[in-house]
Design a protein around this motif. Structure first.
Motif, mmCIF file in Angstrom:
data_model
loop_
_atom_site.group_PDB
_atom_site.id
_atom_site.type_symbol
_atom_site.label_atom_id
_atom_site.label_comp_id
_atom_site.label_asym_id
_atom_site.label_seq_id
_atom_site.Cartn_x
_atom_site.Cartn_y
_atom_site.Cartn_z
ATOM 1 N N ASP A 82 0.832 -1.193 0.000
ATOM 2 C CA ASP A 82 0.000 0.000 0.000
ATOM 3 C C ASP A 82 0.876 1.255 0.000
ATOM 4 O O ASP A 82 0.575 2.231 -0.696
ATOM 5 N N TYR A 136 -2.678 2.795 5.961
ATOM 6 C CA TYR A 136 -2.159 1.886 4.937
ATOM 7 C C TYR A 136 -2.764 0.480 5.036
ATOM 8 O O TYR A 136 -2.228 -0.459 4.450
ATOM 9 N N HIS A 148 -5.713 -1.501 3.843
ATOM 10 C CA HIS A 148 -6.841 -1.460 2.914
ATOM 11 C C HIS A 148 -7.115 -2.849 2.343
ATOM 12 O O HIS A 148 -6.207 -3.547 1.874
ATOM 13 N N THR A 199 -5.884 -3.406 -1.187
ATOM 14 C CA THR A 199 -4.487 -3.800 -1.359
ATOM 15 C C THR A 199 -4.310 -5.284 -1.075
ATOM 16 O O THR A 199 -3.533 -5.969 -1.755
#
Length: 230
Positions: A102, A186, A188, A191
């Motif tokens: 990410d 970061y 997610h 991702t």
């Protein structure tokens, strides 16, 4: 190809569908202890918004840790249940690999990326990566560091990027030589699904029966001691 991604290793309860054609749909709720309540609801919401059915999925990718004991169990058990029911392959994605990916997807370039997550009882889960031209390389596998060991390591890495869930605490402990950013920025599901697509193409499928969360530390139940007087 479309992959469903599940992220439950942190306070983020996230679900995404990502296509290798470049489109994605993602939904997330950031709140502690709501994964069991919200995860499958988010799966239904994302599938409906993507105007597809669960049967249309190619595979299911799930973040497997390290991270929250409860969140990891909920995420992996849900992913396994869907895989069994739909007869789809499971793609186990290490949480720190997804975080590093990410960071890279946001265009950040760092010769030294450190991910450190509070493992409780004065310990941290720690791994280091390099990011160059959008590609990540795992330089040191995830392991458990005491806080003292982590601070010494960080002080020896001036200019590094630190991603952590203890931003204020570690910033104060290490000083201004590092760039420190919050981990939840970061985490997610999209991702996780994107990394899952790469695993799918490389045929890196996970065994449904034997795949377990990456705990690294034993789960400790703390109980309140009660004294009885006669």
């Amino acid at each position: 190809m479309t992959v469903l991604g599940l992220e439950t290793s942190t306070a983020v309860c996230g679900v995404a569908v990502v296509s290798d054609e470049g489109w994605s749909v993602e939904r997330a709720v950031i709140e502690e202890h709501i994964h069991s309540e919200k995860l499958l609801t988010l799966v239904n919401d994302v599938i409906r918004e993507a105007t597809m059915t669960l049967e249309d999925l190619s595979a299911i990718a799930v973040s497997v840790g390290p991270g929250s004991f409860t969140g990891l169990r909920i995420g992996l058990s849900s992913a396994k249940g869907l895989c069994y029911a739909l007869e789809k392959p499971l793609l186990a994605v290490p949480t720190f690999d997804a975080i590093a990916a990410d960071v890279a997807m946001r265009g950040v370039s760092s010769s030294q990326l450190v991910i450190a997550v509070d493992a409780k009882r004065n310990d941290y889960y720690v791994a280091t990566y390099s990011i160059r031209e959008g590609l990540t390389q795992n330089d040191e596998e995830v392991s458990v560091f005491s806080e003292e060991e982590l601070v010494r390591k960080l002080r020896s890495m001036p200019g590094a990027l630190l991603i952590t869930d203890r931003t204020k605490h570690l910033s104060q402990a290490v000083g201004s030589s590092l760039t420190v950013q919050p981990m939840l920025d970061y985490c997610h599901a999209s991702t996780v699904a994107t990394v899952g697509i790469k695993k799918f193409l490389a045929k890196e499928f996970s065994d449904l029966a034997s795949t377990e969360p990456m705990y690294l530390k034993d789960f400790v139940v703390l109980t309140k001691q009660t004294s009885f007087h006669t």
